[in-house]
Design an enzyme around this catalytic site. Sequence first.
Site, PDB file in Angstrom:
ATOM      1  CG  HIS B 219      -2.189  -0.851   0.905  1.00 15.76           C
ATOM      2  ND1 HIS B 219      -2.129  -2.206   0.775  1.00 15.76           N
ATOM      3  CD2 HIS B 219      -3.479  -0.516   0.697  1.00 15.76           C
ATOM      4  CE1 HIS B 219      -3.327  -2.683   0.509  1.00 15.76           C
ATOM      5  NE2 HIS B 219      -4.177  -1.674   0.447  1.00 15.76           N
ATOM      6  CB  SER B 223      -1.645  -2.533  -7.273  1.00 13.11           C
ATOM      7  OG  SER B 223      -2.298  -2.986  -6.126  1.00 13.11           O
ATOM      8  CE  LYS B 247      -9.827  -8.894 -13.863  1.00 11.04           C
ATOM      9  NZ  LYS B 247      -9.058  -7.997 -14.730  1.00 11.04           N
ATOM     10  CG  ASP B 248      -9.747  -9.931  -6.432  1.00 14.83           C
ATOM     11  OD1 ASP B 248      -9.084 -10.299  -7.416  1.00 14.83           O
ATOM     12  OD2 ASP B 248      -9.375  -9.024  -5.665  1.00 14.83           O
ATOM     13  CD  GLU B 291       2.650 -33.792  -1.203  1.00 19.93           C
ATOM     14  OE1 GLU B 291       2.715 -34.846  -1.852  1.00 19.93           O
ATOM     15  OE2 GLU B 291       1.588 -33.246  -0.910  1.00 19.93           O
TER      16      GLU B 291
END
Lengths: 196, 433, 279
Positions: B219, B223, B247-248, B291
């Site tokens: 912040h 972004s 959108k998320d 893994e």
Amino acid sequence: MAQEAIIETPNPETGGGAPDGADDGVRRRDFINIAAVSFAGIGGVAALYPLISQMAPSADVLAESSVEIDIASIQPGQSIKAVFRKQPVFIRNLTPPEMAEARKVSVDSLRDPETLGQRTKPGKENWLITMGVCTHLGCVPLGAAAGEVKGEFGGYFCPCHGSHYDTAARIRKGPAPTNLEVPEYVFNSDTVVKIG
Amino acid sequence: MSFPWANHYQPKAPLMRWLDEKLPLPRFVYNAVGAGYPVPRNLNYFWNFGVLAGFMLVVQILTGVILAMHYAPNALVAFDSTEHIMRDVNWGWLLRYGHANGASMFFVVVYIHMFRGLYFGSYKAPREMIWLLGVVIYLLMMATGFMGYVLPWGQMSFWGAKVITGLFSAIPLIGTPLQEWLLGGFAPDNAALNRFFSLHFLLPFVIAAVIILHIWALHIPGSSNPTGVEVKSESDTVPFHPYYTAKDGFGLGVFLILFAFMVFFAPNWLGHPDNYIPANPLSTPAHIVPEWYYWPFYAILRAFTADFFFIPAKLMGVMAMFGAILLLFFLPWLDTSPVRSGKYRPLFRKFFYLLLVDVFILGWMGGLPAEEPYVMISQIASIYYFAHFLIILPIVSSIERPEPMPFSITEAVLGKDDKAVLAPPGSAPAPAA
Amino acid sequence: MVRIFGILAGLFFVAALSWSLATGAYTAITEPASPTAEHEFYKHPKHLALASDGVFGKFDNQQIQRGFQVYKEVCAACHSLRLVAFRDLTQLGYNEAEVKAIAASFQVPGVDPNTGEANTRPGLAIDYFPKPYPNDIAARAANNNAIPPDLSLMAKARHDGAAYVYSLLTGYQAQPAKLLKEFPDSKTGPGLHYNPYFPNLNLAMAPPLSGPGQVTYGEGNPQPTVDQMAKDVSAFLVWTAEPKLAKRHQTGWPVLLFLIVLTGLAYLAYQNVWRDKKH
């Protein structure tokens, strides 16, 4: 309110005095937002169900919710402590004098009025089957094993806070509010009892 | 910091006004991920993955705390208590498969998030701190994932614990005592299992704390965006809410479909059959692998097969494996090109795609047995991995001639920007506002 | 400065890797890996179709009951099933009385109430399937030094587990002449049995299924041929390994459908919110 929360940005179409046709479009569009958010809410609540129900007793615990006990070897005057749902259960073969004593008591004078007949099965009144959990605060009363104190009334005695139970496991003296609980049980045969 | 045109939190309801005076938590949320956070308007779907990673952490903590209610970290009963969860606990199979596949999905999301950062130059000034904290999160995730995989105490759990702690025995002088200290014994047993359980429970909360720092650091400059051009004016941004929450939300839905499919229809697809065999300290499975999310690094570890001068191959492999992750900490200073986005860096772009393929090959090789030709392929792929970050990026960033960039985000989106003057082609972008 | 150190470190790793690569390549050329019998003659499991396959898979209780019968009458002599309790059999359609009778037909470890000594007693529904051997040493001693593995999770503990079990049970055969010719040292040893579906080709377990007469299936069931019994017991082991498989599939579809609708709505809402913003 919900609509406001979703559409907070300046929107030329809602910015006052929109023509009627456009207004309908706006309402339909708001409906989509509300529907999406409500659907997500429904999904979120549904997802809580497994998260909550996992804490309920699991299948292996539930499988132990009934138990069969062989009572053939319990002589009159003897009792055993069995385990039922991870708690003690007292199975006592009452002697005729003990039964007589229990019947002699005036039911009206009891704190939790019940007769011996109500606390046993017809025809098998010598078999007193109760939870071994004091109804006061959950201690295990004495009196089931040989040599233990049976209290002033010849039944059970809880040493934690001094509750005395009689030969029908009814509360007679001390702080316990009710008689020792009689679990659900059936006689599968004369020698096998199924509790739970 | 925020942009001067950011929306200001103005509570209307008296309760909210009262709360704002006493504990301005709603204001904090509003400014962090609400309408008070202006975000570039041109973010593409790759920018969804940060939110998805945060969502997966919540899923993992939630299912993990619940699994811990039923699991017993003791070598005698760990395996059986895991099966107890699968067979007897109400919805236990869902919670365990959700947690096991959740770990995989968390890594999928984080890998996409990282490659997005690599392509669009999100690690560059002024966002170095965000990247550094991200690498810390990644390291913590790897430790957490490894310790979690040990808990079911199957064959892969046991041998994974043995092999991974065995890496530390490569360190000269203190290696073996260090491994014994890590395990609390000579081989993995109760002591190791208990401490892994304790740390596996603790580390996700540490990750959550570092994520808060990661977002805090985000912040400050705000972004990044696909053009790599910094925000210049209000027309470059939209408020986070409702634009990016919407959108998320859509991105989360698509992701959940994939996640649910894995959990309900292919829950063991990413697992290994050997972990359904209880741990047996006397017999190693024919083919042990970690893994999948560790496979690229496992391939690098195994690529070192010959001693290099006085350095034993084993130590070399361990150094390289840790080096392969730790070099990410230096990335902001290795790639010094002033252009952020790979969109305008023709040469960088080619090498980026090569890296992507290279990491896929490394991962693929890491999952295969250590036989030829897989070892040689791992060696070639490892050479490129190190060369890419340590040699190619520094050189490319000094010799590359970037393509012309839009002057502003608005121009990139609308094709023109009334307020802006076009920058002469090839010139460096203006420094961050 | 970072760049110079970076390039030096990069050259160091590249040099070390190139050295490993060169050494490896030299070894590969001078001493090519010799083929092994396992490598050449191992076969991947045969195809096996079960009702539990695929995303719509559910259990065929009739087949699984037959498989249970095979387990009980053949496999249980050597193989434990320690994660399965008798009570679980109610999921296969047995009623409580039948489960009780099945449980009572097994002897499980108990304690003599008078002496405290270990003994055995008839099983109860809450008991788990008893182990045929008291411990691994006894199991090893009775089985030519090989421990018969527990079967509870067998269908998940091998690649393509159900097909593996089926292939193994039906895969016993004489050692191919070609194998003996190519690898004369690989003759199947005493007490071992050649089976190309077993990773090292030689299995301590003798062929357990012999065909009709070994078990008797009830009315309306297929003939208990070796192939049929192998299929049935594989189906049973799929159930023991994952008793919640059918419930998982049943839950999965509504969840997936709900998520698809939700995502559709979320997409419309997303388009709606962004409708006047070019991006």
